[in-house]
Write an enzyme that holds these catalytic residues in place. Sequence first.
Site, mmCIF file in Angstrom:
data_model
loop_
_atom_site.group_PDB
_atom_site.id
_atom_site.type_symbol
_atom_site.label_atom_id
_atom_site.label_comp_id
_atom_site.label_asym_id
_atom_site.label_seq_id
_atom_site.Cartn_x
_atom_site.Cartn_y
_atom_site.Cartn_z
ATOM 1 N N LYS A 183 6.101 22.627 -14.987
ATOM 2 C CA LYS A 183 5.490 21.315 -14.882
ATOM 3 C C LYS A 183 5.470 21.727 -13.624
ATOM 4 O O LYS A 183 4.363 21.778 -13.103
ATOM 5 C CB LYS A 183 6.256 19.550 -15.365
ATOM 6 C CG LYS A 183 5.579 18.438 -14.854
ATOM 7 C CD LYS A 183 5.612 17.511 -15.655
ATOM 8 C CE LYS A 183 4.449 16.461 -14.808
ATOM 9 N NZ LYS A 183 4.395 15.387 -15.517
ATOM 10 N N ARG A 210 0.957 -1.161 0.421
ATOM 11 C CA ARG A 210 -0.291 0.274 -0.087
ATOM 12 C C ARG A 210 0.905 1.157 -0.100
ATOM 13 O O ARG A 210 0.617 1.871 0.714
ATOM 14 C CB ARG A 210 -0.808 -0.028 1.017
ATOM 15 C CG ARG A 210 -1.856 -1.310 0.727
ATOM 16 C CD ARG A 210 -3.259 -0.808 2.199
ATOM 17 N NE ARG A 210 -4.307 -2.198 1.941
ATOM 18 C CZ ARG A 210 -3.669 -2.668 2.827
ATOM 19 N NH1 ARG A 210 -2.824 -2.434 4.046
ATOM 20 N NH2 ARG A 210 -4.557 -3.901 2.738
ATOM 21 N N ASN A 215 -1.946 18.694 -20.919
ATOM 22 C CA ASN A 215 -2.444 17.271 -21.817
ATOM 23 C C ASN A 215 -2.599 18.240 -23.120
ATOM 24 O O ASN A 215 -2.665 17.208 -24.215
ATOM 25 C CB ASN A 215 -4.039 16.859 -21.581
ATOM 26 C CG ASN A 215 -3.841 15.711 -19.681
ATOM 27 O OD1 ASN A 215 -2.916 14.861 -19.954
ATOM 28 N ND2 ASN A 215 -4.064 15.976 -19.547
ATOM 29 N N LYS A 248 1.967 11.224 -10.811
ATOM 30 C CA LYS A 248 1.090 9.992 -12.392
ATOM 31 C C LYS A 248 2.141 8.447 -12.290
ATOM 32 O O LYS A 248 3.242 8.847 -12.783
ATOM 33 C CB LYS A 248 1.032 11.135 -13.654
ATOM 34 C CG LYS A 248 -0.525 12.095 -13.151
ATOM 35 C CD LYS A 248 -0.507 12.163 -14.796
ATOM 36 C CE LYS A 248 -2.040 13.675 -14.359
ATOM 37 N NZ LYS A 248 -2.191 13.666 -15.696
ATOM 38 N N ARG A 276 -3.539 22.049 -14.033
ATOM 39 C CA ARG A 276 -3.287 20.807 -14.703
ATOM 40 C C ARG A 276 -3.769 19.967 -15.870
ATOM 41 O O ARG A 276 -2.169 19.319 -17.279
ATOM 42 C CB ARG A 276 -2.934 19.549 -13.591
ATOM 43 C CG ARG A 276 -1.946 18.655 -14.196
ATOM 44 C CD ARG A 276 -0.746 17.984 -12.789
ATOM 45 N NE ARG A 276 -0.623 16.514 -13.036
ATOM 46 C CZ ARG A 276 0.357 15.556 -12.346
ATOM 47 N NH1 ARG A 276 -0.162 15.838 -11.218
ATOM 48 N NH2 ARG A 276 1.402 14.892 -12.672
ATOM 49 N N HIS A 335 -2.837 10.323 -28.035
ATOM 50 C CA HIS A 335 -3.139 9.126 -27.452
ATOM 51 C C HIS A 335 -3.813 7.676 -28.647
ATOM 52 O O HIS A 335 -3.621 7.603 -28.609
ATOM 53 C CB HIS A 335 -3.947 9.256 -25.833
ATOM 54 C CG HIS A 335 -3.218 9.562 -24.571
ATOM 55 N ND1 HIS A 335 -3.721 10.209 -23.937
ATOM 56 C CD2 HIS A 335 -1.366 9.549 -24.644
ATOM 57 C CE1 HIS A 335 -2.702 9.888 -22.546
ATOM 58 N NE2 HIS A 335 -1.316 9.722 -23.045
#
Lengths: 370, 370
Positions: free
Chosen positions: B229, B123, B247, B145, B243, B254
């Site tokens: 960033k 965990r 993207n 991330k 944020r 993608h």
Amino acid sequence: MRTIAVNTPSASYSVLIGDGLLATLADRLHKLLGGKLPRLFVVTSPEIWALWSERFLASFARRGAEPIVLFLPSGEAKKRMSSVETLAGQLAAVGADRDSLILAFGGGVVGDLAGFLAAIYMRGIRYVQVPTTFLAQVDSSLGGKTGVNLVHGKNLIGSFHHPLAVYADTAVLQTLPPEQLRAGLQESIKAGVIYDARLFAYMEEHAAAALASDPETLAHIVAASVRVKADVVSKDERESGLRMILNYGHTVGHAIEAATSYKQLLHGEAVAWGMIAALRIARQRNKIQPSQAERIEKLILQYGPLPAINAPATKLAALTAGDKKNRSGVRRFILPVRIGKTEIVTDVSPEELLSAIEQMLQLARRKAAR
Amino acid sequence: MRTIAVNTPSASYSVLIGDGLLATLADRLHKLLGGKLPRLFVVTSPEIWALWSERFLASFARRGAEPIVLFLPSGEAKKRMSSVETLAGQLAAVGADRDSLILAFGGGVVGDLAGFLAAIYMRGIRYVQVPTTFLAQVDSSLGGKTGVNLVHGKNLIGSFHHPLAVYADTAVLQTLPPEQLRAGLQESIKAGVIYDARLFAYMEEHAAAALASDPETLAHIVAASVRVKADVVSKDERESGLRMILNYGHTVGHAIEAATSYKQLLHGEAVAWGMIAALRIARQRNKIQPSQAERIEKLILQYGPLPAINAPATKLAALTAGDKKNRSGVRRFILPVRIGKTEIVTDVSPEELLSAIEQMLQLARRKAAR
């Protein structure tokens, strides 16, 4: 209806406990989510769904909502990364997104796995717990611990991810196999031993009613046990201190489960034996008065019968080395010092541990049922 | 040496950027961890290890530390749950516990996967990033991330889990294949377009030096990109608002990667085409002055050549529907409105998107190299 609050630094939510709660689930969710229902995904087992789907779906149908149902095969053996990946693929295939909501409807395996799925799908989506076993209602559904097993041990993979709410319908307990009820009640004994002497005394007085599934007795025990866990988790979310006491009986308990490949004992049964082993360490050290220790051991056995343990003491001792609570090789044990209070020790020697495990195995040979 | 701070609600840490940083890695870690080194596990690829293990290990050997090395086979195809499970099993087998530290030594795949492993092993345990590709140094190693792919799409499984620190040795970039450097530089162009007009201008002026791997030019671009960033992530850790601008180019990017099975384009190359597609949407809407749009498109192509895209427009458009940024079916696009500034829109129609993708494909047919 009883409502118990969990308040941690990262999340605040309620555990609702009541007889027949399923009938109003959609309405409660609708209100909780500010007056609308997102896309819903139920993760459940075929067995639970066969018994309870009609009652589960009724309140959603009245609101025109149609949850998509994803099945997880039953059993600890399926609590693996591959199951999570399969379910995540099913979510992705039908376009579940970050606003979607997962409902974990089942016992501890379903709850742990569906909670972990929610924790890591798209780096975290919301979920609620609708626990169906006694163990899940009193223990695994709240606190935010989610995860799956490795071949090397239980719950070695996981996340902290709290549910939005927990809905525990005690009516569902009436279809629970008796040994699952008894195993779950052991976690309530644990809650009494570590934190709540009144709960412990209640379980002494009402053992017959509890073991006969008396609804009001079970609801009382569920609520008291949830209160213990909610209180402990609220004070120590990440298990840096106090929360470790919830692991009373779990160090040896996990070793028993691992040694028997998670097949011969239910989790609560293994923990019951583990509680006895830790109690024996406390007795050897004169940490606890004999009369108190005897009451604890007696109650654990009274909520049996517990199954036998087919594993040698040395193997069990060795397996405790892999416990998640260990840090930099230091082995931690939670020892009861009196009913309602524990102490955490890190200096249990290999000989001490082995002796306690041998005493436990001896007791198991005399008392075990199966 | 340049040090850039990341400060989010859940973690504060530094990104260190310098030529030859590997030589002092153990000393820096020792200091960061309060004067002692825990058990260390390096997750890396065989290729990186063959090139850099000697330099990596030297500072640890001087301190008597022997990191255990775990290998991840190279490539996006191995960025899967099964690889994480294998590595977690290796950690468990050698007794890694909650005090152990993972060092992610490699490119984006290694960093994302090792970070995810750290996020979910017991965990959550600690890790540091030692990124070896330009892309990993400027982008994927910071921000927390982590994750792996599903067959249905990239990074659909993951966690937010920040490293303790990021150590970017720009000397390592000298062994990077040229196309990987160019692809990485596209993410720096992105940083300029969305947030830092000075970085954009610097990349216009120093294109030749950057593409020739001039050390000082690369170090300048890495540091400026990291600053963008770090600033954005510090203001919006969980991608609830600002944020999302990171993207830019990633929605269509993608889709291109998914349509070509992650095999024909590097991530930065797919993002480069995706930036052009989003730019075309902005142009169609008159959101951006033509002269600004032309500068952006020119710089992206100048840092090419970019590979061709073997996928039909309709397929790419359909694949954008699975983007993680979508919520309740709403598709989000980051559109540049001038160099250094973007706007997030949610009302891009299917026709608009298809037209922009077709323009991008037409440009790709004219300009693509491979």
